[in-house]
Design a protein around this motif. Structure first.
Motif, mmCIF file in Angstrom:
data_model
loop_
_atom_site.group_PDB
_atom_site.id
_atom_site.type_symbol
_atom_site.label_atom_id
_atom_site.label_comp_id
_atom_site.label_asym_id
_atom_site.label_seq_id
_atom_site.Cartn_x
_atom_site.Cartn_y
_atom_site.Cartn_z
ATOM 1 N N MET A 94 0.819 -1.204 0.000
ATOM 2 C CA MET A 94 0.000 0.000 0.000
ATOM 3 C C MET A 94 0.859 1.263 0.000
ATOM 4 N N VAL A 95 2.037 1.176 0.604
ATOM 5 C CA VAL A 95 2.881 2.361 0.768
ATOM 6 C C VAL A 95 3.892 2.510 -0.356
ATOM 7 N N ASN A 96 4.526 1.404 -0.747
ATOM 8 C CA ASN A 96 5.610 1.476 -1.720
ATOM 9 C C ASN A 96 5.072 1.448 -3.143
ATOM 10 N N GLN A 97 4.560 2.568 -3.588
ATOM 11 C CA GLN A 97 4.001 2.668 -4.931
ATOM 12 C C GLN A 97 4.863 3.546 -5.833
ATOM 13 N N GLY A 98 6.087 3.776 -5.431
ATOM 14 C CA GLY A 98 6.981 4.617 -6.219
ATOM 15 C C GLY A 98 7.405 5.834 -5.421
ATOM 16 N N ASP A 99 8.510 6.421 -5.787
ATOM 17 C CA ASP A 99 9.051 7.543 -5.035
ATOM 18 C C ASP A 99 8.496 8.881 -5.503
ATOM 19 N N ILE A 100 8.052 8.958 -6.754
ATOM 20 C CA ILE A 100 7.624 10.236 -7.309
ATOM 21 C C ILE A 100 6.107 10.303 -7.347
ATOM 22 N N ARG A 101 5.561 11.372 -6.752
ATOM 23 C CA ARG A 101 4.109 11.552 -6.746
ATOM 24 C C ARG A 101 3.622 11.801 -8.170
ATOM 25 N N PRO A 102 2.634 11.033 -8.632
ATOM 26 C CA PRO A 102 2.125 11.222 -9.999
ATOM 27 C C PRO A 102 1.383 12.546 -10.137
ATOM 28 N N SER A 103 1.377 13.097 -11.353
ATOM 29 C CA SER A 103 0.628 14.321 -11.599
ATOM 30 C C SER A 103 -0.863 14.041 -11.461
ATOM 31 N N ASN A 104 -1.646 15.110 -11.303
ATOM 32 C CA ASN A 104 -3.095 14.930 -11.205
ATOM 33 C C ASN A 104 -3.660 14.298 -12.472
ATOM 34 N N LEU A 105 -3.114 14.682 -13.635
ATOM 35 C CA LEU A 105 -3.587 14.112 -14.896
ATOM 36 C C LEU A 105 -3.298 12.619 -14.943
ATOM 37 N N ARG A 106 -2.119 12.231 -14.498
ATOM 38 C CA ARG A 106 -1.768 10.807 -14.469
ATOM 39 C C ARG A 106 -2.670 10.047 -13.504
ATOM 40 N N SER A 107 -2.965 10.659 -12.377
ATOM 41 C CA SER A 107 -3.852 10.026 -11.396
ATOM 42 C C SER A 107 -5.251 9.845 -11.966
ATOM 43 N N ILE A 108 -5.722 10.846 -12.722
ATOM 44 C CA ILE A 108 -7.035 10.743 -13.352
ATOM 45 C C ILE A 108 -7.045 9.605 -14.366
ATOM 46 N N LYS A 109 -5.980 9.510 -15.158
ATOM 47 C CA LYS A 109 -5.892 8.440 -16.166
ATOM 48 C C LYS A 109 -5.864 7.066 -15.498
ATOM 49 N N ASP A 110 -5.046 6.936 -14.447
ATOM 50 C CA ASP A 110 -4.966 5.644 -13.741
ATOM 51 C C ASP A 110 -6.320 5.280 -13.141
ATOM 52 N N GLY A 111 -6.961 6.279 -12.524
ATOM 53 C CA GLY A 111 -8.268 6.035 -11.919
ATOM 54 C C GLY A 111 -9.316 5.657 -12.952
ATOM 55 N N PHE A 112 -9.229 6.279 -14.138
ATOM 56 C CA PHE A 112 -10.195 5.982 -15.202
ATOM 57 C C PHE A 112 -10.184 4.498 -15.554
ATOM 58 N N TRP A 113 -8.994 3.932 -15.719
ATOM 59 C CA TRP A 113 -8.915 2.529 -16.138
ATOM 60 C C TRP A 113 -9.327 1.573 -15.029
ATOM 61 N N VAL A 114 -9.062 1.950 -13.776
ATOM 62 C CA VAL A 114 -9.534 1.118 -12.663
ATOM 63 C C VAL A 114 -11.061 1.104 -12.644
ATOM 64 N N GLY A 115 -11.676 2.265 -12.875
ATOM 65 C CA GLY A 115 -13.139 2.337 -12.887
ATOM 66 C C GLY A 115 -13.751 1.644 -14.088
ATOM 67 N N ALA A 116 -13.140 1.830 -15.261
ATOM 68 C CA ALA A 116 -13.691 1.253 -16.495
ATOM 69 C C ALA A 116 -13.567 -0.263 -16.521
ATOM 70 N N LEU A 117 -12.557 -0.805 -15.827
ATOM 71 C CA LEU A 117 -12.319 -2.255 -15.859
ATOM 72 C C LEU A 117 -12.720 -2.940 -14.546
ATOM 73 N N ASN A 118 -13.442 -2.225 -13.704
ATOM 74 C CA ASN A 118 -13.847 -2.775 -12.407
ATOM 75 C C ASN A 118 -14.973 -3.789 -12.596
ATOM 76 N N PRO A 119 -14.729 -5.075 -12.312
ATOM 77 C CA PRO A 119 -15.779 -6.086 -12.517
ATOM 78 C C PRO A 119 -17.004 -5.865 -11.640
ATOM 79 N N LYS A 120 -16.802 -5.282 -10.467
ATOM 80 C CA LYS A 120 -17.945 -4.997 -9.587
ATOM 81 C C LYS A 120 -18.895 -4.005 -10.251
ATOM 82 N N GLY A 121 -18.307 -3.000 -10.897
ATOM 83 C CA GLY A 121 -19.123 -2.018 -11.603
ATOM 84 C C GLY A 121 -19.855 -2.626 -12.777
#
Length: 206
Positions: A94-121
């Motif tokens: 949960m903690v070791n996800q990389g040393d550099i904080r991702p940009s907000n745009l990158r976070s939005i993109k990452d979140g988009f794919w988690v939501g779009a591919l979420n089997p629960k959804g």
């Protein structure tokens, strides 16, 4: 009734909630909220795909409607059992996800794919949403789109709250992975119960 069903599936800690919590623990609240924005956008995109793909089919066939419910209920039960079986979480993950904080745009993109591919959804939009439409209407697809948008709005506030809380309690959550394991197991149990209720409604309506 729809709002209650939507909140049950949203509040059940599944892939999206755990993803947001992980982002909050690793990089704080701002990253978590950006991830939430992308996540609900992905979920709404998934709901649109389901609405335009399933809407005409469900409107035309009662058998297809019942079949989708049965498959969705069974898959929800599977997801719940799988979540419980794999509830073990290592705090380092949960903690070791990389040393550099991702940009907000990158976070939005990452979140988009988690939501779009979420089997629960996917299961919710395909199997549970249709239970609340007026199948005799000529606007089944439109009803599904509106309910999908409502789901996305509710999810934004709910998941955003998870992100803010986790970002505020980063150390407390990261130092004891058992708290996160209990969250995942609880979410799995809720999904199993929801799956059983979907099967019951499908059998009764059939």
């Amino acid at each position: 009734e729809y709002l209650i069903a939507a909140m049950i599936i949203i509040l059940a800690p599944g892939p999206s909630v755990l993803f947001i919590i992980a982002r909050a623990i690793a990089w704080g609240r701002a990253t978590a909220i950006a991830s939430v924005a992308g996540n609900v956008t992905g979920a709404f995109t998934l709901s649109l795909a389901v609405a335009f793909g399933l809407g005409p089919i469900l409107q035309a066939s009662e058998l297809a409607f019942i079949g989708v419910q049965l498959l969705g209920g069974l898959y929800l039960i599977y997801l719940g059992l799988d979540a419980i079986r794999h509830s073990k979480i290592h705090a380092d993950d949960m903690v070791n996800q990389g040393d550099i904080r991702p940009s907000n745009l990158r976070s939005i993109k990452d979140g988009f794919w988690v939501g779009a591919l979420n089997p629960k959804g996917l299961v919710f939009f395909a199997a549970i949403l249709p239970q609340f439409v007026d199948k005799g209407s000529d606007s089944v697809t439109e009803q599904l789109v509106i309910m999908g948008a409502t789901f996305a709005i509710l999810a934004f506030f709910s998941d955003g709250t998870w992100g803010l809380l986790a970002g505020t309690a980063r150390a407390w959550l990261a130092n004891d992975s058992s708290r996160l394991e209990k969250l995942r197991a609880t979410g799995g149990s809720i999904m199993i119960l929801l799956g059983l209720s979907v099967l019951y409604l499908a059998i009764v309506s059939g």
